[in-house]
Design a protein around this motif. Structure first.
Motif, PDB file in Angstrom:
ATOM      1  N   ALA A   1      34.047  45.262  37.565  1.00  0.00           N
ATOM      2  CA  ALA A   1      33.234  45.308  38.787  1.00  0.00           C
ATOM      3  C   ALA A   1      34.035  44.802  39.984  1.00  0.00           C
ATOM      4  CB  ALA A   1      31.970  44.478  38.601  1.00  0.00           C
ATOM      5  N   LEU A   2      34.791  43.749  39.802  1.00  0.00           N
ATOM      6  CA  LEU A   2      35.594  43.211  40.894  1.00  0.00           C
ATOM      7  C   LEU A   2      36.697  44.180  41.293  1.00  0.00           C
ATOM      8  CD1 LEU A   2      36.061  40.804  42.746  1.00  0.00           C
ATOM      9  CD2 LEU A   2      37.529  39.833  41.002  1.00  0.00           C
TER      10      LEU A   2
ATOM     11  N   GLY B   1      36.424  41.101  49.349  1.00  0.00           N
ATOM     12  CA  GLY B   1      35.486  40.478  50.277  1.00  0.00           C
ATOM     13  C   GLY B   1      36.215  39.814  51.442  1.00  0.00           C
TER      14      GLY B   1
ATOM     15  N   LEU C   1      31.110  38.079  46.449  1.00  0.00           N
ATOM     16  CA  LEU C   1      32.399  38.562  45.938  1.00  0.00           C
ATOM     17  C   LEU C   1      33.348  37.410  45.644  1.00  0.00           C
ATOM     18  CD1 LEU C   1      32.859  41.734  48.124  1.00  0.00           C
ATOM     19  CD2 LEU C   1      32.656  41.648  45.645  1.00  0.00           C
TER      20      LEU C   1
ATOM     21  N   PRO D   1      27.173  38.955  51.046  1.00  0.00           N
ATOM     22  CA  PRO D   1      27.970  39.778  50.125  1.00  0.00           C
ATOM     23  C   PRO D   1      29.401  39.253  49.949  1.00  0.00           C
ATOM     24  CG  PRO D   1      26.767  41.183  51.627  1.00  0.00           C
ATOM     25  CD  PRO D   1      26.606  39.784  52.120  1.00  0.00           C
TER      26      PRO D   1
ATOM     27  N   PRO E   1      42.064  44.287  43.660  1.00  0.00           N
ATOM     28  CA  PRO E   1      41.804  45.397  42.734  1.00  0.00           C
ATOM     29  C   PRO E   1      42.857  45.521  41.632  1.00  0.00           C
ATOM     30  CG  PRO E   1      41.453  46.114  44.980  1.00  0.00           C
ATOM     31  CD  PRO E   1      42.073  44.746  45.046  1.00  0.00           C
TER      32      PRO E   1
ATOM     33  N   LEU F   1      36.521  47.353  41.234  1.00  0.00           N
ATOM     34  CA  LEU F   1      35.913  48.447  41.983  1.00  0.00           C
ATOM     35  C   LEU F   1      35.374  48.013  43.342  1.00  0.00           C
ATOM     36  CD1 LEU F   1      34.006  50.178  39.065  1.00  0.00           C
ATOM     37  CD2 LEU F   1      36.087  50.970  40.202  1.00  0.00           C
ATOM     38  N   LEU F   2      34.906  46.769  43.462  1.00  0.00           N
ATOM     39  CA  LEU F   2      34.302  46.301  44.709  1.00  0.00           C
ATOM     40  C   LEU F   2      35.310  45.792  45.729  1.00  0.00           C
ATOM     41  CD1 LEU F   2      31.165  44.455  43.348  1.00  0.00           C
ATOM     42  CD2 LEU F   2      31.238  46.582  44.637  1.00  0.00           C
TER      43      LEU F   2
END
Length: 113
Positions: free
Chosen positions: A85-86, A92, A11, A7, A53, A88-89
């Protein structure tokens, strides 16, 4: 908080894709050197994983503005989706944010009797 392994690598690849989406808009801003420099700094920050973010949200806004201005809908739309998407995620484990803030374990406060 900062996933590692597969994961985390995914990311990192997502951050690189978001930076590429930001850099595709440089030819549209070629007349303005400040805009080009700003996009280049934004892309470098995304690749390094600094304030991911926040920077990814800004990149999503740039993609949305490009979409509104009539840029290629496929490229701008994909850039918008990748950057959102990045945002929100998060960055990494393979990022400067992970080095700066580290992995933390949250423990609930002890129970009172």
């Amino acid at each position: 908080m900062f996933p590692h392994g597969a994961p985390g690598i995914a990311l990192a690849l997502l951050r690189i894709g978001a930076a590429a989406a930001v850099l595709t808009g440089i030819e549209a801003d070629a007349a303005c050197s400040w805009a080009t420099a700003g996009r280049a700094l934004l892309a470098a920050g995304l690749v390094a994983g600094v304030s991911t973010p926040l920077l990814a949200g800004g990149a999503a806004l740039l993609a949305l503005l490009a979409l509104i201005r009539g840029a290629d809908p496929l490229a701008a739309g994909l850039g918008l989706l990748i950057c959102a998407a990045l945002a929100l995620l998060g960055p990494g484990a393979y990022s400067l944010d992970a080095l700066r803030y580290g992995r933390r374990r949250l423990a609930p406060p002890p129970r009172r009797r």
